[in-house]
Design an enzyme around this catalytic site. Structure first.
Site, short mmCIF file in Angstrom:
data_model
loop_
_atom_site.label_atom_id
_atom_site.label_comp_id
_atom_site.label_asym_id
_atom_site.label_seq_id
_atom_site.Cartn_x
_atom_site.Cartn_y
_atom_site.Cartn_z
N ARG A 1 -46.11 -22.96 107.73
CA ARG A 1 -46.92 -24.18 107.43
C ARG A 1 -46.39 -25.21 108.38
O ARG A 1 -45.01 -25.11 108.68
CB ARG A 1 -47.07 -24.54 106.01
CG ARG A 1 -47.70 -23.61 105.17
CD ARG A 1 -47.78 -24.19 103.81
NE ARG A 1 -48.50 -23.32 102.67
CZ ARG A 1 -47.83 -22.40 101.90
NH1 ARG A 1 -46.45 -22.14 102.22
NH2 ARG A 1 -48.54 -21.55 101.02
N LYS B 1 -44.63 -24.43 99.33
CA LYS B 1 -45.21 -25.32 98.20
C LYS B 1 -44.48 -25.20 96.82
O LYS B 1 -44.10 -23.78 96.50
CB LYS B 1 -46.78 -25.00 98.25
CG LYS B 1 -47.53 -25.44 99.37
CD LYS B 1 -48.85 -25.09 99.35
CE LYS B 1 -49.73 -25.63 100.25
NZ LYS B 1 -51.35 -25.31 100.05
N HIS C 1 -52.21 -25.32 111.85
CA HIS C 1 -52.81 -24.60 110.89
C HIS C 1 -53.59 -23.39 111.41
O HIS C 1 -53.60 -22.24 110.99
CB HIS C 1 -53.65 -25.23 109.61
CG HIS C 1 -53.39 -24.61 108.39
ND1 HIS C 1 -52.48 -24.37 107.63
CD2 HIS C 1 -54.45 -24.22 107.45
CE1 HIS C 1 -52.84 -23.88 106.60
NE2 HIS C 1 -54.14 -23.53 106.50
N ARG D 1 -51.13 -20.78 112.40
CA ARG D 1 -50.81 -20.08 111.01
C ARG D 1 -51.98 -18.99 110.63
O ARG D 1 -51.68 -17.83 110.44
CB ARG D 1 -50.58 -20.99 109.96
CG ARG D 1 -50.11 -20.20 108.65
CD ARG D 1 -49.86 -21.59 107.81
NE ARG D 1 -50.08 -20.91 106.16
CZ ARG D 1 -49.26 -20.51 105.65
NH1 ARG D 1 -48.23 -20.19 105.80
NH2 ARG D 1 -49.28 -20.10 104.24
N HIS E 1 -48.05 -17.12 99.97
CA HIS E 1 -49.06 -17.36 99.09
C HIS E 1 -48.95 -16.95 97.54
O HIS E 1 -48.47 -15.82 97.42
CB HIS E 1 -50.42 -16.49 99.47
CG HIS E 1 -51.22 -17.25 100.75
ND1 HIS E 1 -52.03 -16.49 101.66
CD2 HIS E 1 -51.15 -18.44 101.30
CE1 HIS E 1 -52.18 -17.28 102.42
NE2 HIS E 1 -51.69 -18.59 102.16
N TYR F 1 -58.37 -13.59 104.94
CA TYR F 1 -58.28 -12.92 106.13
C TYR F 1 -58.85 -11.43 106.32
O TYR F 1 -59.16 -11.30 107.48
CB TYR F 1 -56.75 -12.91 106.53
CG TYR F 1 -56.10 -14.03 106.70
CD1 TYR F 1 -56.37 -15.14 107.66
CD2 TYR F 1 -55.35 -14.67 105.45
CE1 TYR F 1 -55.91 -16.20 108.02
CE2 TYR F 1 -54.89 -15.91 105.55
CZ TYR F 1 -55.02 -16.91 106.74
OH TYR F 1 -54.74 -17.90 106.78
#
Length: 294
Positions: free
Chosen positions: A145, A169, A236, A239, A262, A271
């Site tokens: 990210r 995150k 992004h 990514r 994730h 995806y």
């Protein structure tokens, strides 16, 4: 139990047990406070009160409505788990049919053009050009990210192991593999980097590290020089290209989830839709019957 006590305890649980980031907690707080303004006491609200939110929130975008309903569902699940409610009224919430938009993609040819330009500019060992090449290698080669990339400390770069330690995150750490190409670019950058603090990519205009906005600007400027529409390119998007191209190459979805950081496999599953869309487009463009239909 007052609504204020319930919300504060719920948010504390999210922070402690799920590692929710500050921005996530602030968003949940806003959503719960907004629901309280619309229907009153959330702790004792009944099914009819929650159903009325459909009308109160009718002007919201589907994605915003979905986010607010998700916050309330988790809140009521928490109340039931803690024994503060015997029933869960959240099934009465409106159910938006929001489709998550597919991410923008770069083709292999466009990625190659970006790298060709970056490598050509970095051939003379100009610090800014070598830094751009290292940033590009980590965006596309490791799927970082933008925030993860610009905030990397020098200590994240290993001396001998082909991995970076990345804080994602919610403060969650993960190990990200670094390709041999990226390692070479990083080695070149470290020899040219000015001794300015602990950031791997220090800012040249202020203290601290390179900003996300500056990274965005640098990448779009590189795209323009490479003959690619700058509107198509962002950190992004690279990514997304990393994830999509790995999936095309046969990567396992669980492995991809780990690489991307994730928390939920459902986030990674988008995806598979991207790859399916690419295959459908390929059939429509190349299959003999498609030419007969036109």
């Amino acid at each position: 139990m007052t609504i204020t006590d319930a919300v504060e305890t719920f948010l504390a649980m999210l922070a402690a047990e799920r590692g929710a980031a500050a921005n996530t907690l602030a968003a949940y707080r806003r959503d719960l406070e907004g629901a309280e303004e619309a229907i009153g006491d959330l702790v004792h609200a009944d099914n009819a009160a929650l159903a009325s939110l459909g009308a109160a929130w009718s002007g919201l975008a589907p994605s915003s409505l979905a986010r607010k309903c998700s916050a309330l569902r988790q809140f009521y699940g928490f109340l039931v788990d803690e024994g503060w409610r015997k029933d869960d009224p959240s099934p009465a919430l409106p159910r938006p049919r929001a489709r998550r938009p597919l991410p923008r993609l770069l083709s292999h040819t466009e990625v190659e053009a970006l790298f060709a330009r970056a490598e050509d500019e970095a051939a003379g060992d100009k610090p800014d050009a070598v830094r751009m090449l290292a940033l590009l290698e980590l965006l596309y080669g490791s799927g970082l990210r933008a925030t993860e990339l610009v905030s990397l400390p020098l200590s994240a770069v290993p001396r001998d192991a082909p991995f970076l330690t990345v804080t994602g995150k919610g403060g969650q750490q993960r190990m990200v593999p670094v390709s041999s190409r990226a390692r070479k670019a990083l080695t070149r950058w470290l020899t040219l980097r000015s001794d300015a603090g602990k950031a791997l990519f220090p800012s040249t205009s202020r203290q601290g590290h390179l900003t996300r906005i500056r990274l965005f600007q640098l990448l779009r400027a590189l795209a323009a020089r490479a003959g690619i529409d700058p509107e198509k390119v962002s950190p992004h998007v690279l990514r997304h290209a990393f994830a999509t191209h790995l999936l095309e190459g046969g990567a396992d979805l669980r492995v991809l989830q780990t690489l991307l950081g994730h928390a939920d496999i459902a986030t990674t599953q988008i995806y598979t839709h991207v790859d399916s869309a690419r295959l459908v487009a390929l059939v429509n463009a190349r299959h003999p019957l498609s030419r007969q239909a036109s």
